[in-house]
Design an enzyme around this catalytic site. Structure first.
Site, short mmCIF file in Angstrom:
data_model
loop_
_atom_site.label_atom_id
_atom_site.label_comp_id
_atom_site.label_asym_id
_atom_site.label_seq_id
_atom_site.Cartn_x
_atom_site.Cartn_y
_atom_site.Cartn_z
N ARG A 105 0.88 -1.18 0.00
CA ARG A 105 0.00 0.00 0.00
C ARG A 105 0.90 1.22 0.00
NH1 ARG A 105 -5.21 1.45 3.61
NH2 ARG A 105 -6.05 0.10 1.99
N HIS A 132 -7.32 0.80 -6.40
CA HIS A 132 -7.50 -0.08 -5.24
C HIS A 132 -8.17 -1.38 -5.73
CE1 HIS A 132 -7.72 -1.30 -1.19
NE2 HIS A 132 -8.57 -0.45 -0.69
N GLN A 135 -10.05 -3.99 -3.46
CA GLN A 135 -11.31 -3.44 -2.97
C GLN A 135 -12.41 -3.65 -4.01
OE1 GLN A 135 -11.97 -1.62 0.12
NE2 GLN A 135 -13.98 -2.23 -0.61
N ASP A 227 -17.40 7.05 -1.13
CA ASP A 227 -16.11 6.94 -0.43
C ASP A 227 -15.83 8.33 0.16
OD1 ASP A 227 -13.60 6.16 0.46
OD2 ASP A 227 -12.63 6.32 -1.51
N CYS A 267 -16.39 1.59 0.84
CA CYS A 267 -15.18 0.78 1.08
C CYS A 267 -14.75 0.85 2.53
CB CYS A 267 -14.07 1.24 0.16
SG CYS A 267 -13.67 2.98 0.35
N ARG A 295 -13.49 -8.64 1.72
CA ARG A 295 -12.07 -8.40 1.45
C ARG A 295 -11.26 -9.63 1.85
NH1 ARG A 295 -10.04 -3.22 1.54
NH2 ARG A 295 -8.13 -4.24 0.83
N1 NVA Z 1 -10.05 6.75 -1.17
C1 NVA Z 1 -9.67 6.30 0.14
C2 NVA Z 1 -9.86 4.82 0.27
C3 NVA Z 1 -9.51 4.24 1.60
C4 NVA Z 1 -9.66 2.76 1.63
C5 NVA Z 1 -8.23 6.68 0.40
O1 NVA Z 1 -7.39 6.52 -0.50
O2 NVA Z 1 -7.93 7.16 1.50
N1 CP Z 2 -11.14 -0.18 2.51
C1 CP Z 2 -9.86 -0.23 2.94
O1 CP Z 2 -8.93 -0.48 2.18
O2 CP Z 2 -9.73 -0.01 4.28
P1 CP Z 2 -8.37 0.22 5.08
O3 CP Z 2 -7.82 1.55 4.68
O4 CP Z 2 -8.77 0.15 6.52
O5 CP Z 2 -7.41 -0.88 4.71
#
Ligand code: NVA
Ligand code: CP
Length: 308
Positions: A105, A132, A135, A227, A267, A295
């Site tokens: 990540r 992502h 997801q 989101d 998500c 997930r």
């Molecule tokens: N769009 C959000 C998704 C978190 C799972 C982010 O990137 O923070």
């Molecule tokens: N939806 C998701 O990826 O959640 P986290 O940021 O908690 O991993």
């Protein structure tokens, strides 16, 4: 099954048949005993590099690999030599000598591409600023589970044209689901990703539509998705975005405009009272915690298919 040794970087690295294979494997893993699952990836290790916070991704990958008989290593990028300037390429080469797959990540999508280029083990994207994919696979698995299929459905995404929106567009196009994204002016999804999604949709026969009208987007939708308005790394824009996105909140009025049996997805993490109201996220149409659970099932399927 043809996925051994493969990376999952963009989501469009899988075709519809391969996504169906992932879904079928997730079904199989969910129905087999804990004991049988332990024999799936005995002794295998997954390195999990995190440059951003996480609850779901970390816990679902870490428990997922344990349930398959393997072991997950949580690696905070801040505690790695990466932070002191070791290259992505050298990190990839080194980790390839110790572990069987890498989940990462990070911010820059190119880092995942580079990691995969220099690693000789599978690399899985656990979220970048651009995409992502795990997801979106879990999201479409959830929609399929709740609405008994994916083709001919309308998915409405309302909010920021971000990483989650991009991956939804790609996977919708692959799976033949119509998707309409409502975003404020200046917050549209990335043009290149829209182009890729539309190319894929031209083959699957689905539609990828963009609008700035959130009510038009949710009209008659079978599934509504939102989101956060400010993603990780955009915290300083949060206040400004709150004003710009005000009309893009998923609330009772938007839900009423959708199809009667519509489901609501997010998500997570949610900013309750911003992009979604308590009444909707806690209401009868919300499937957000089944979605979060999925997930785990989807990522176990991916790990098994690419690592076995
Ligand atoms: N769009 C959000 C998704 C978190 C799972 C982010 O990137 O923070
Ligand atoms: N939806 C998701 O990826 O959640 P986290 O940021 O908690 O991993």
């Amino acid at each position: 099954m043809g996925l051994q040794g493969r990376d999952l970087i963009s989501g469009y690295d899988l075709d519809r048949k391969e996504v169906e294979v992932v879904f079928a494997m997730a079904d199989e893993l969910r129905s087999e005993s804990r004991k049988d699952s332990l024999n799936r990836l005995p002794g295998c290790s997954l390195a999990m590099i995190f440059q951003k916070p996480s609850t779901r991704t970390r816990v679902s990958f870490e428990t997922g690999i344990s349930q398959l008989g393997g072991h997950g290593l949580f690696l905070s990028a801040d505690d790695m030599q990466l932070r002191r300037g070791e290259t992505i390429a050298d990190t990839a080469r080194t980790l390839s000598r110790y572990v069987d797959a890498i989940m990462i990540r990070t911010y820059d999508h190119q880092d995942v591409i580079d990691l995969a280029r220099y690693a000789d083990i599978p690399v899985i994207n656990g979220l970048t600023d651009l995409l992502h994919p795990c997801q979106a696979l879990a999201d479409f698995y959830t929609i399929r589970q709740k609405l008994n299929g994916l083709q001919g459905l309308k998915l409405a995404y309302v909010g920021d044209g971000n990483n989650v929106a991009h991956s939804l567009m790609i996977t919708a196009a692959i799976m033949g689901t119509d998707i309409v994204l409502a975003t404020p002016n200046g917050f549209e999804p990335d043009k290149e990703i829209v182009g890729i999604a539309r190319e894929i949709a031209a083959v699957s026969g689905s539609k990828v539509e963009l609008t700035d009208d959130p009510m038009a987007a949710v009209e008659g939708a079978n599934a509504i998705y939102t989101d956060v308005w400010a993603s990780m790394g955009q915290e300083e824009e949060a206040l400004l975005r709150r004003a710009i996105f005000r009309n893009y909140q998923i609330n009772d009025e938007k839900l009423e405009a959708a199809a009667p049996e519509a489901i609501v997805l997010h998500c997570l993490p949610a900013h309750r009272g911003e992009e979604i109201t308590d009444s909707v996220i806690d209401g009868a149409h919300s499937v957000v915690f089944d979605q979060a659970e999925n997930r785990l099932h989807i990522q176990k399927a991916i790990m098994y298919l690419v690592m076995s």
